[in-house]
Write a protein that holds these residues in place. Structure first.
Motif, PDB file in Angstrom:
ATOM      1  N   ASP A  94      -0.250  66.624 -32.810  1.00 15.65           N
ATOM      2  CA  ASP A  94      -0.947  65.385 -33.172  1.00 15.65           C
ATOM      3  C   ASP A  94      -0.719  64.347 -32.090  1.00 15.65           C
ATOM      4  N   ILE A  95      -1.700  63.480 -31.925  1.00 15.34           N
ATOM      5  CA  ILE A  95      -1.566  62.357 -31.002  1.00 15.34           C
ATOM      6  C   ILE A  95      -1.888  61.103 -31.803  1.00 15.34           C
ATOM      7  N   ILE A  96      -1.015  60.102 -31.680  1.00 13.89           N
ATOM      8  CA  ILE A  96      -1.199  58.859 -32.426  1.00 13.89           C
ATOM      9  C   ILE A  96      -1.404  57.702 -31.456  1.00 13.89           C
ATOM     10  N   GLU A  97      -1.972  56.632 -31.958  1.00 14.82           N
ATOM     11  CA  GLU A  97      -2.161  55.410 -31.179  1.00 14.82           C
ATOM     12  C   GLU A  97      -1.003  54.466 -31.487  1.00 14.82           C
ATOM     13  N   LEU A  98      -0.346  53.963 -30.458  1.00 15.69           N
ATOM     14  CA  LEU A  98       0.718  52.982 -30.630  1.00 15.69           C
ATOM     15  C   LEU A  98       0.262  51.674 -29.990  1.00 15.69           C
ATOM     16  N   LYS A  99       0.397  50.614 -30.718  1.00 21.38           N
ATOM     17  CA  LYS A  99      -0.049  49.296 -30.244  1.00 21.38           C
ATOM     18  C   LYS A  99       1.130  48.481 -29.731  1.00 21.38           C
ATOM     19  N   GLU A 100       0.897  47.733 -28.695  1.00 21.15           N
ATOM     20  CA  GLU A 100       1.849  46.767 -28.138  1.00 21.15           C
ATOM     21  C   GLU A 100       3.234  47.349 -27.887  1.00 21.15           C
ATOM     22  N   VAL A 101       3.281  48.456 -27.153  1.00 22.21           N
ATOM     23  CA  VAL A 101       4.554  49.064 -26.754  1.00 22.21           C
ATOM     24  C   VAL A 101       5.086  48.274 -25.559  1.00 22.21           C
ATOM     25  N   ASP A 102       6.367  47.944 -25.589  1.00 20.10           N
ATOM     26  CA  ASP A 102       7.002  47.195 -24.515  1.00 20.10           C
ATOM     27  C   ASP A 102       6.824  47.939 -23.195  1.00 20.10           C
ATOM     28  N   SER A 103       6.322  47.267 -22.168  1.00 18.61           N
ATOM     29  CA  SER A 103       6.067  47.919 -20.879  1.00 18.61           C
ATOM     30  C   SER A 103       7.352  48.414 -20.218  1.00 18.61           C
ATOM     31  N   ASN A 104       8.502  47.850 -20.581  1.00 19.96           N
ATOM     32  CA  ASN A 104       9.778  48.331 -20.040  1.00 19.96           C
ATOM     33  C   ASN A 104      10.167  49.694 -20.616  1.00 19.96           C
ATOM     34  N   ALA A 105       9.548  50.070 -21.727  1.00 20.14           N
ATOM     35  CA  ALA A 105       9.849  51.354 -22.372  1.00 20.14           C
ATOM     36  C   ALA A 105       8.861  52.441 -21.954  1.00 20.14           C
ATOM     37  N   ILE A 106       8.008  52.134 -20.975  1.00 23.00           N
ATOM     38  CA  ILE A 106       6.979  53.077 -20.543  1.00 23.00           C
ATOM     39  C   ILE A 106       7.215  53.483 -19.097  1.00 23.00           C
ATOM     40  N   GLN A 107       7.171  54.791 -18.851  1.00 25.09           N
ATOM     41  CA  GLN A 107       7.287  55.321 -17.495  1.00 25.09           C
ATOM     42  C   GLN A 107       5.952  55.968 -17.136  1.00 25.09           C
TER      43      GLN A 107
END
Length: 180
Positions: A94-107
């Protein structure tokens, strides 16, 4: 930032238990016997590469059988945007949509799409050639971004200038793939 991601199936408490349960001589050497200081959520960008494989009959196959015809098959591969490693996808999670994830937590991906497509084609060729034979043609149908969640266990003092020891724990429940 809004992202598409695999759902988190390993809760933070379970990741903390796993991170604290590590031990042994090698562990103590690598992590300098530092204590667990923090567990953070982190998302690593992967690419889903969908390929169409086209098997054309050889001249001999066409001579032997009038029914020999071109065969097409669609496959999906998962390419790590950080390491470039590619995996075959048997069943699509499954793939879900996540809103407003902190950009520091994204690589975000370090590798460009062309490089990941090349790696995906190499893996597909190796597997298909081994099982079917011949040299098929590949057509890229689509490439899409998806983020894989991890819990990152940090050991020792997390401060600027200090070397931080860490261990990624797959939060989507799929193996212990380490991509960071």
């Amino acid at each position: 930032m809004d992202i598409r991601a695999f759902p988190i199936k390993v809760e933070k408490q379970e990741a903390e238990k796993r991170a604290q349960a590590m031990g042994g001589v090698l562990w103590k050497v690598i992590f300098l016997n530092k204590k667990l200081s923090e567990v953070r959520k982190h998302f690593v960008e992967f690419k889903l590469v969908t390929l169409e494989i086209i098997h054309k009959p050889t001249v001999i196959e066409r001579m032997v059988s009038k029914k020999a015809h071109e065969k097409k098959q669609t496959i999906t591969l998962l390419a790590n945007g950080s390491t470039g490693s590619v995996s075959w996808v048997d069943s699509m999670p499954d793939i879900i949509e996540l809103k407003e994830v902190d950009s520091n937590a994204i690589q975000l991906s370090d590798k460009d799409d062309d490089y990941l497509i090349l790696k995906a084609r190499k893996l597909a060729l190796k597997v298909v050639h081994r099982h079917v034979g011949g040299i098929p043609e590949f057509k890229v149908l689509k490439i899409e971004s998806v983020f894989r969640p991890y819990w990152v266990a940090l050991y020792g003092d997390v401060a600027e200038g200090n070397k931080v020891r860490y261990m990624p724990i797959a939060a989507d429940g799929c193996g212990s793939h380490r991509s960071m």
